[in-house]
Design a protein around this motif. Structure first.
Motif, PDB file in Angstrom:
ATOM      1  N   LEU A 130       5.519   7.462   5.562  1.00 34.43           N
ATOM      2  CA  LEU A 130       6.574   7.631   4.538  1.00 34.43           C
ATOM      3  C   LEU A 130       7.122   9.101   4.778  1.00 34.43           C
ATOM      4  O   LEU A 130       8.077   9.562   4.226  1.00 34.43           O
ATOM      5  N   LYS A 131       6.390  10.046   5.411  1.00 34.38           N
ATOM      6  CA  LYS A 131       6.968  11.308   5.662  1.00 34.38           C
ATOM      7  C   LYS A 131       7.966  11.339   6.777  1.00 34.38           C
ATOM      8  O   LYS A 131       9.249  11.955   6.630  1.00 34.38           O
ATOM      9  N   GLU A 132       7.762  10.432   7.882  1.00 35.51           N
ATOM     10  CA  GLU A 132       9.112  10.287   8.797  1.00 35.51           C
ATOM     11  C   GLU A 132      10.133   9.720   8.009  1.00 35.51           C
ATOM     12  O   GLU A 132      11.322   9.821   8.605  1.00 35.51           O
ATOM     13  N   ALA A 133      10.032   8.877   7.173  1.00 34.25           N
ATOM     14  CA  ALA A 133      11.127   8.435   6.142  1.00 34.25           C
ATOM     15  C   ALA A 133      11.695   9.397   5.296  1.00 34.25           C
ATOM     16  O   ALA A 133      13.028   9.143   4.954  1.00 34.25           O
ATOM     17  N   VAL A 171      -4.732   5.699   4.689  1.00 31.50           N
ATOM     18  CA  VAL A 171      -3.703   6.250   3.931  1.00 31.50           C
ATOM     19  C   VAL A 171      -3.241   7.314   4.687  1.00 31.50           C
ATOM     20  O   VAL A 171      -1.875   7.449   4.508  1.00 31.50           O
ATOM     21  N   ARG A 172      -3.891   8.108   5.671  1.00 29.39           N
ATOM     22  CA  ARG A 172      -2.994   9.173   6.261  1.00 29.39           C
ATOM     23  C   ARG A 172      -2.058   8.529   7.315  1.00 29.39           C
ATOM     24  O   ARG A 172      -0.899   8.963   7.588  1.00 29.39           O
ATOM     25  N   ARG A 173      -2.392   7.232   7.990  1.00 30.75           N
ATOM     26  CA  ARG A 173      -1.539   6.457   8.850  1.00 30.75           C
ATOM     27  C   ARG A 173      -0.249   6.279   7.933  1.00 30.75           C
ATOM     28  O   ARG A 173       1.166   6.356   8.390  1.00 30.75           O
ATOM     29  N   LEU A 174      -0.322   5.631   6.866  1.00 32.25           N
ATOM     30  CA  LEU A 174       0.865   5.240   5.776  1.00 32.25           C
ATOM     31  C   LEU A 174       1.723   6.457   5.525  1.00 32.25           C
ATOM     32  O   LEU A 174       2.780   6.149   5.377  1.00 32.25           O
ATOM     33  N   ASP A 234       0.835  -1.196   0.005  1.00 33.50           N
ATOM     34  CA  ASP A 234       0.252   0.035  -0.012  1.00 33.50           C
ATOM     35  C   ASP A 234       1.039   1.252  -0.025  1.00 33.50           C
ATOM     36  O   ASP A 234       0.470   2.166  -0.707  1.00 33.50           O
ATOM     37  N   SER A 235       1.971   1.406   0.851  1.00 35.15           N
ATOM     38  CA  SER A 235       2.917   2.458   0.497  1.00 35.15           C
ATOM     39  C   SER A 235       3.514   2.647  -0.512  1.00 35.15           C
ATOM     40  O   SER A 235       3.611   3.615  -1.251  1.00 35.15           O
ATOM     41  N   ILE A 236       3.928   1.638  -1.517  1.00 34.31           N
ATOM     42  CA  ILE A 236       4.129   1.480  -2.848  1.00 34.31           C
ATOM     43  C   ILE A 236       3.443   2.239  -3.867  1.00 34.31           C
ATOM     44  O   ILE A 236       3.603   2.998  -4.546  1.00 34.31           O
ATOM     45  N   HIS A 237       2.179   1.579  -3.555  1.00 37.77           N
ATOM     46  CA  HIS A 237       0.708   2.197  -4.090  1.00 37.77           C
ATOM     47  C   HIS A 237       0.767   3.759  -3.964  1.00 37.77           C
ATOM     48  O   HIS A 237       0.751   4.513  -4.973  1.00 37.77           O
ATOM     49  N   THR A 273      -6.525  16.311  -7.556  1.00 32.67           N
ATOM     50  CA  THR A 273      -5.898  16.526  -6.080  1.00 32.67           C
ATOM     51  C   THR A 273      -5.763  15.374  -5.344  1.00 32.67           C
ATOM     52  O   THR A 273      -6.481  14.311  -5.395  1.00 32.67           O
ATOM     53  N   LEU A 274      -4.521  15.396  -4.810  1.00 34.13           N
ATOM     54  CA  LEU A 274      -4.031  14.221  -4.101  1.00 34.13           C
ATOM     55  C   LEU A 274      -4.627  14.123  -2.697  1.00 34.13           C
ATOM     56  O   LEU A 274      -3.841  13.955  -1.765  1.00 34.13           O
ATOM     57  N   SER A 275      -5.693  14.311  -2.312  1.00 34.31           N
ATOM     58  CA  SER A 275      -6.319  13.993  -1.095  1.00 34.31           C
ATOM     59  C   SER A 275      -6.203  12.487  -0.555  1.00 34.31           C
ATOM     60  O   SER A 275      -6.120  11.744  -1.322  1.00 34.31           O
ATOM     61  N   SER A 276      -6.213  12.519   0.845  1.00 33.63           N
ATOM     62  CA  SER A 276      -6.201  11.263   1.213  1.00 33.63           C
ATOM     63  C   SER A 276      -7.612  10.265   0.652  1.00 33.63           C
ATOM     64  O   SER A 276      -7.458   8.999   0.672  1.00 33.63           O
TER      65      SER A 276
END
Length: 147
Positions: free
Chosen positions: A49-52, A42-45, A9-12, A25-28
């Motif tokens: 991705l943001k922390e990385a 999506v927001r959790r993933l 899902d993160s790759i997606h 618009t790239l909304s969640s």
């Protein structure tokens, strides 16, 4: 036991951001509709991705932004960002130690699993997000040509 889809899902999500940046618009919610999941997932993933350091987001606004060139993000990078040190394979440690199989299966499988995991991680290190995006676009072009 349910298998985690956080990695795929993160790759997606990363591919979706790259392919649709500036087009929608790239909304969640929009990203979630592609994943057929909830915007909360999506927001959790995206937090991982943001922390990385892969994406930048601003609370309350859509349109996350990729911060790293997709050619420099390997699938292993994404795996480690989303799954951490979670092993690819797990061994059931609740077996009967009095049984020949139950008493020896864990130590037997540990070695095999270690080799398989090392090989899988080596392969993931060779594949970039750009490779995934390019393949998605080729497959879509083939579908459109057949229509």
């Amino acid at each position: 036991m349910k298998v985690s889809t956080r990695f795929s899902d993160s790759i997606h999500i990363l591919a979706f951001i790259c392919i649709y940046q500036g087009k929608i618009t790239l909304s969640s919610s929009n990203i979630a509709s592609s994943l057929e999941t909830s915007p909360v997932v999506v927001r959790r993933l995206m937090t991982s991705l943001k922390e990385a350091g892969f994406i930048k987001t601003k609370h309350g606004t859509p349109d996350p932004e990729l911060l790293v060139d997709p050619q420099k993000i390997t699938l292993l990078d994404v795996y480690l960002a989303t799954e951490g040190q979670t092993p690819l394979f797990t061994i059931d440690h609740n077996t009967n130690p009095q049984c020949i199989v139950g008493g020896n299966i864990q130590s037997t499988l540990e070695d095999y699993y270690h080799h398989a995991e090392t090989a899988a991680k080596a392969k993931l290190q060779q594949i970039t997000l750009q490779d995934v995006i390019d393949t998605i676009l080729v497959k879509q072009a083939e579908k459109e040509k057949q229509s």
